[in-house]
Design an enzyme around this catalytic site. Structure first.
Site, PDB file in Angstrom:
ATOM      1  N   LYS A  11      42.308  82.359 -47.424  1.00 24.85           N
ATOM      2  CA  LYS A  11      42.733  80.993 -47.737  1.00 24.85           C
ATOM      3  C   LYS A  11      41.544  80.026 -47.837  1.00 24.85           C
ATOM      4  O   LYS A  11      40.429  80.334 -47.390  1.00 24.85           O
ATOM      5  CB  LYS A  11      43.728  80.530 -46.663  1.00 24.85           C
ATOM      6  N   TYR A  51      54.832  80.048 -52.707  1.00 25.05           N
ATOM      7  CA  TYR A  51      55.514  79.856 -51.418  1.00 25.05           C
ATOM      8  C   TYR A  51      56.944  79.336 -51.604  1.00 25.05           C
ATOM      9  O   TYR A  51      57.492  78.692 -50.696  1.00 25.05           O
ATOM     10  CB  TYR A  51      54.725  78.889 -50.539  1.00 25.05           C
ATOM     11  N   PHE A  59      57.109  72.010 -43.529  1.00 23.95           N
ATOM     12  CA  PHE A  59      55.667  72.127 -43.765  1.00 23.95           C
ATOM     13  C   PHE A  59      55.320  72.486 -45.219  1.00 23.95           C
ATOM     14  O   PHE A  59      54.149  72.664 -45.545  1.00 23.95           O
ATOM     15  CB  PHE A  59      55.048  73.160 -42.808  1.00 23.95           C
ATOM     16  N   ARG A  87      49.344  93.159 -41.229  1.00 23.10           N
ATOM     17  CA  ARG A  87      49.891  92.093 -40.383  1.00 23.10           C
ATOM     18  C   ARG A  87      49.409  92.224 -38.934  1.00 23.10           C
ATOM     19  O   ARG A  87      49.185  91.226 -38.253  1.00 23.10           O
ATOM     20  CB  ARG A  87      51.411  92.050 -40.500  1.00 23.10           C
ATOM     21  N   THR A  93      51.007  84.496 -36.794  1.00 24.57           N
ATOM     22  CA  THR A  93      50.839  83.392 -37.749  1.00 24.57           C
ATOM     23  C   THR A  93      50.062  82.234 -37.136  1.00 24.57           C
ATOM     24  O   THR A  93      49.203  81.633 -37.782  1.00 24.57           O
ATOM     25  CB  THR A  93      52.234  82.895 -38.212  1.00 24.57           C
ATOM     26  N   ARG A 104      43.120  86.167 -37.473  1.00 21.62           N
ATOM     27  CA  ARG A 104      43.516  84.774 -37.253  1.00 21.62           C
ATOM     28  C   ARG A 104      42.959  84.224 -35.942  1.00 21.62           C
ATOM     29  O   ARG A 104      42.650  83.043 -35.842  1.00 21.62           O
ATOM     30  CB  ARG A 104      45.032  84.649 -37.329  1.00 21.62           C
ATOM     31  N   ASN A 114      45.443  79.050 -41.237  1.00 25.89           N
ATOM     32  CA  ASN A 114      45.373  80.305 -40.480  1.00 25.89           C
ATOM     33  C   ASN A 114      44.617  81.394 -41.236  1.00 25.89           C
ATOM     34  O   ASN A 114      44.787  82.577 -41.000  1.00 25.89           O
ATOM     35  CB  ASN A 114      46.767  80.763 -40.043  1.00 25.89           C
ATOM     36  N   HIS A 117      46.546  85.318 -45.581  1.00 22.33           N
ATOM     37  CA  HIS A 117      47.968  85.615 -45.826  1.00 22.33           C
ATOM     38  C   HIS A 117      48.121  87.110 -46.064  1.00 22.33           C
ATOM     39  O   HIS A 117      47.239  87.739 -46.637  1.00 22.33           O
ATOM     40  CB  HIS A 117      48.452  84.855 -47.074  1.00 22.33           C
ATOM     41  N   GLU A 128      54.705  89.128 -54.819  1.00 21.88           N
ATOM     42  CA  GLU A 128      53.420  88.432 -54.648  1.00 21.88           C
ATOM     43  C   GLU A 128      52.320  89.073 -55.505  1.00 21.88           C
ATOM     44  O   GLU A 128      51.482  88.363 -56.069  1.00 21.88           O
ATOM     45  CB  GLU A 128      53.043  88.414 -53.166  1.00 21.88           C
TER      46      GLU A 128
HETATM   47  P1  CMP Z   1      51.445  82.671 -44.403  1.00 21.69           P
HETATM   48  O1  CMP Z   1      51.375  84.037 -43.830  1.00 21.69           O
HETATM   49  O2  CMP Z   1      50.587  82.362 -45.577  1.00 21.69           O
HETATM   50  O3  CMP Z   1      52.971  82.353 -44.797  1.00 21.69           O
HETATM   51  C1  CMP Z   1      53.503  81.047 -44.819  1.00 21.69           C
HETATM   52  C2  CMP Z   1      52.549  80.060 -44.235  1.00 21.69           C
HETATM   53  O4  CMP Z   1      53.140  78.845 -43.831  1.00 21.69           O
HETATM   54  C3  CMP Z   1      51.959  80.622 -42.956  1.00 21.69           C
HETATM   55  O5  CMP Z   1      51.069  81.640 -43.242  1.00 21.69           O
HETATM   56  C4  CMP Z   1      51.358  79.388 -42.336  1.00 21.69           C
HETATM   57  O6  CMP Z   1      50.101  79.070 -42.891  1.00 21.69           O
HETATM   58  C5  CMP Z   1      52.351  78.326 -42.772  1.00 21.69           C
HETATM   59  N1  CMP Z   1      53.262  77.961 -41.693  1.00 21.69           N
HETATM   60  C6  CMP Z   1      54.206  78.719 -41.120  1.00 21.69           C
HETATM   61  N2  CMP Z   1      54.866  78.021 -40.174  1.00 21.69           N
HETATM   62  C7  CMP Z   1      54.315  76.782 -40.173  1.00 21.69           C
HETATM   63  C8  CMP Z   1      54.561  75.589 -39.428  1.00 21.69           C
HETATM   64  N3  CMP Z   1      55.517  75.544 -38.488  1.00 21.69           N
HETATM   65  N4  CMP Z   1      53.794  74.513 -39.680  1.00 21.69           N
HETATM   66  C9  CMP Z   1      52.844  74.555 -40.641  1.00 21.69           C
HETATM   67  N5  CMP Z   1      52.564  75.657 -41.382  1.00 21.69           N
HETATM   68  C10 CMP Z   1      53.288  76.756 -41.145  1.00 21.69           C
END
Ligand code: CMP
Length: 139
Positions: A11, A51, A59, A87, A93, A104, A114, A117, A128
């Site tokens: 990212k 997304y 968010f 993962r 996450t 992460r 984070n 992805h 994807e």
């Molecule tokens: P990712 O694995 O890219 O999939 C969805 C993304 O949304 C996740 O990583 C985070 O970066 C983001 N995300 C998930 N939950 C939240 C949250 N509660 N607040 C902000 N960002 C979030």
């Protein structure tokens, strides 16, 4: 266990901080084979399309603004059981909850920023991968 493919994104936060090489080294240390790669700078609309499953989340706007804020490195990884294994290697996450040694934990700074992805299931991976590599014959 089957050979699978998954989509990963290094990212914009990790790219800006210069952690792309460190993250790729961890992929390779885990024997994830890179079968496609693209450096992208997503538009807000492209991030929203990627997304789309999160469109109703509070968010969504902030996440898609962040994901379109700078260059990102998109890759397809291949290995046995790679969806679940990636993962594990990425960690939770929320970097604050991620296990020591995970990507992460090492390089993420917040739930949103984070650093990486990874697809969460076979069907998601197919969507994807097709989103970033449409019609491309992957080696
Ligand atoms: P990712 O694995 O890219 O999939 C969805 C993304 O949304 C996740 O990583 C985070 O970066 C983001 N995300 C998930 N939950 C939240 C949250 N509660 N607040 C902000 N960002 C979030």
């Amino acid at each position: 266990m089957a050979i699978e493919r998954t989509l990963t994104i290094i990212k914009p936060d990790a790219m800006a901080a210069g952690h792309a090489g460190d993250i790729i080294r961890l992929f390779e240390a885990n024997h994830f084979k890179i079968v496609a790669a693209r450096l992208v700078h997503l538009t807000k609309k492209e991030a929203e399309g990627f997304y789309a499953v999160h469109v109703d989340k509070p968010f969504f706007d902030s996440l898609t603004a962040f994901m379109s804020s700078g260059p990102a490195l998109v890759m397809v990884l291949e290995a046995e059981n790679v969806i679940a294994r990636l993962r594990e290697v990425m960690g939770a996450t929320d970097p604050a909850k991620a296990a020591p040694g995970t990507i992460r934990k090492l390089y993420g700074s917040s739930l949103e920023r984070n650093c990486v992805h990874g697809s969460d299931a076979l069907q998601t991976a197919a969507f994807e991968i097709g989103y970033f590599f449409p019609g491309v014959e992957l080696i």
